[in-house]
Design a protein around this motif. Sequence first.
Motif, mmCIF file in Angstrom:
data_model
loop_
_atom_site.group_PDB
_atom_site.id
_atom_site.type_symbol
_atom_site.label_atom_id
_atom_site.label_comp_id
_atom_site.label_asym_id
_atom_site.label_seq_id
_atom_site.Cartn_x
_atom_site.Cartn_y
_atom_site.Cartn_z
ATOM 1 N N GLU A 190 6.504 13.164 23.718
ATOM 2 C CA GLU A 190 5.323 12.998 22.866
ATOM 3 C C GLU A 190 5.114 11.522 22.498
ATOM 4 O OE1 GLU A 190 5.022 16.076 19.964
ATOM 5 O OE2 GLU A 190 3.186 15.247 19.104
ATOM 6 N N ALA A 191 6.204 10.822 22.274
ATOM 7 C CA ALA A 191 6.093 9.389 21.956
ATOM 8 C C ALA A 191 5.502 8.626 23.147
ATOM 9 C CB ALA A 191 7.471 8.834 21.603
ATOM 10 N N LEU A 192 5.966 8.950 24.334
ATOM 11 C CA LEU A 192 5.436 8.281 25.526
ATOM 12 C C LEU A 192 3.974 8.644 25.749
ATOM 13 C CD1 LEU A 192 8.544 8.731 27.844
ATOM 14 C CD2 LEU A 192 7.656 6.554 26.950
ATOM 15 N N TYR A 193 3.637 9.893 25.478
ATOM 16 C CA TYR A 193 2.235 10.310 25.592
ATOM 17 C C TYR A 193 1.346 9.463 24.667
ATOM 18 C CZ TYR A 193 -2.003 12.950 24.737
ATOM 19 O OH TYR A 193 -3.324 13.299 24.555
ATOM 20 N N ILE A 194 1.806 9.270 23.443
ATOM 21 C CA ILE A 194 1.030 8.473 22.476
ATOM 22 C C ILE A 194 0.873 7.041 22.982
ATOM 23 C CG2 ILE A 194 1.096 7.466 20.155
ATOM 24 C CD1 ILE A 194 2.603 10.080 19.298
ATOM 25 N N LEU A 195 1.951 6.482 23.490
ATOM 26 C CA LEU A 195 1.897 5.095 23.962
ATOM 27 C C LEU A 195 0.987 4.936 25.181
ATOM 28 C CD1 LEU A 195 5.675 4.279 23.497
ATOM 29 C CD2 LEU A 195 3.780 3.107 22.341
ATOM 30 N N GLN A 196 0.899 5.978 25.997
ATOM 31 C CA GLN A 196 0.075 5.904 27.203
ATOM 32 C C GLN A 196 -1.386 6.261 26.932
ATOM 33 O OE1 GLN A 196 1.342 7.153 31.330
ATOM 34 N NE2 GLN A 196 -0.001 8.870 30.869
ATOM 35 N N ARG A 197 -1.631 7.019 25.912
ATOM 36 C CA ARG A 197 -2.938 7.664 25.683
ATOM 37 C C ARG A 197 -4.137 6.727 25.777
ATOM 38 N NH1 ARG A 197 -2.502 10.410 20.278
ATOM 39 N NH2 ARG A 197 -2.709 8.254 19.597
ATOM 40 N N ASP A 198 -4.083 5.589 25.160
ATOM 41 C CA ASP A 198 -5.272 4.740 25.078
ATOM 42 C C ASP A 198 -5.559 3.945 26.345
ATOM 43 O OD1 ASP A 198 -5.668 5.684 22.560
ATOM 44 O OD2 ASP A 198 -4.751 3.964 21.559
#
Length: 158
Positions: A26-34
């Motif tokens: 989930e942390a990696l998803y957040i970092l990649q999202r934008d």
Amino acid sequence: MTSQAFYEELQGVLKKYPVKQSAVLEALYILQRDKNYLSDEDIHTAAEALEMTVTEVQAIVGFYSLFRRQPTGKYLIQVCTDLPCALRGADAFYRRLCERLGLPPEGGTTADGLFTVEEVVCLAACDRAPVAQINLQYFEHLTDQAMDAVIARLREQG
Ligand code: FES
């Protein structure tokens, strides 16, 4: 995303997990999202925030194909050119698609940053080739005309 924004969002995420490391996806998803990919800085940020080593985080990123390590267009077009699909014309379909998008034969990202095109191996739709996965949605029995219609629709959406 600023690192402060990331850490603030991560605090909410961490409440759902028994240990920090469990929140890595989930942390990696957040970092990649934008921006649609993970930079080296993102990998280090995740490692530091979750008390993991950079190598551990990189191993996880490398395992999941949905994490991107290179700048990627808003729409990721993955065309299966594995042998069964190639026998149904997917290989030539892929090259023509790249040409129409102004990309080299091996694929890449369009100048406007909207599309990234790449070859992948089996998408488990061998009998429906040519097949493409675009941001997780499947498009099957594709023709050049059908693919152009999909691309035109995505361009309209921006
Ligand atoms: S080989 Fe292309 S989907 Fe299976």
